[in-house]
Scaffold this active site. Structure first.
Site: not given
Ligand code: 5GP
Ligand code: ZN
Length: 132
Positions: A48-49, A105, A111, A118, A120
């Site tokens: 995760d970034i 999520n 969120g 995906h 986490h």
């Molecule tokens: P969500 O909020 O949809 O459950 O999770 C999305 C996740 O993707 C977040 O934890 C966010 O930090 C990660 N994320 C968003 N953009 C990028 C990206 O460009 N590269 C990576 N590796 N992770 C990302």
């Protein structure tokens, strides 16, 4: 639930647009770089970034599925593989024995920010309950 109820005409139009622009589809096609930690025919995992724990990785199907609400019968094996792969990665990262958390999520209030399913993988610190 009947398919016709899940996929209204306007929604499927939106879905098509999202797929073309989807960030995680762009990571799958290597148009966007990521620190990849697992890669096979159907599944990709990467760091995760913006990590929320010492270990924070994301496991995704290479197939675009927007949310858990869009999982079809034909995806059931793939979703099983996704969870199995998450467990394997947790073992490789050395967090399996002490414990880790898998989070998926769905939609805005939970969120979800990237509309490509995906998991986490979070670990390496104590996890709180209930989650925030
Ligand atoms: P969500 O909020 O949809 O459950 O999770 C999305 C996740 O993707 C977040 O934890 C966010 O930090 C990660 N994320 C968003 N953009 C990028 C990206 O460009 N590269 C990576 N590796 N992770 C990302
Ligand atoms: Zn996608």
């Amino acid at each position: 639930m009947r398919k016709s109820l899940r996929n209204s005409g306007t929604d499927s139009g939106k879905k098509g647009k999202k797929m073309a622009e989807c960030l995680f589809c762009r990571i799958v096609s290597k148009k966007v770089p990521a620190k990849i930690i697992y890669d096979d025919e159907r599944i990709l995992a990467f760091e995760d970034i913006n990590p929320q724990a010492p270990v924070h990785a994301l496991v995704i199907p290479k197939k675009h599925i927007s949310t858990t609400l869009d999982i079809e019968d034909e995806d059931n094996e793939l979703i099983g593989l996704l969870f199995q792969t998450a467990g394997k990665i947790a073992k490789e990262k050395g967090i399996a024995e002490r414990g880790f958390r898998l989070v998926v999520n769905t939609n805005q209030e939970a969120g979800q920010t990237v509309y490509h399913v995906h998991i986490h993988i979070l670990g390496g610190r104590h996890m709180h309950w209930p989650p925030g």
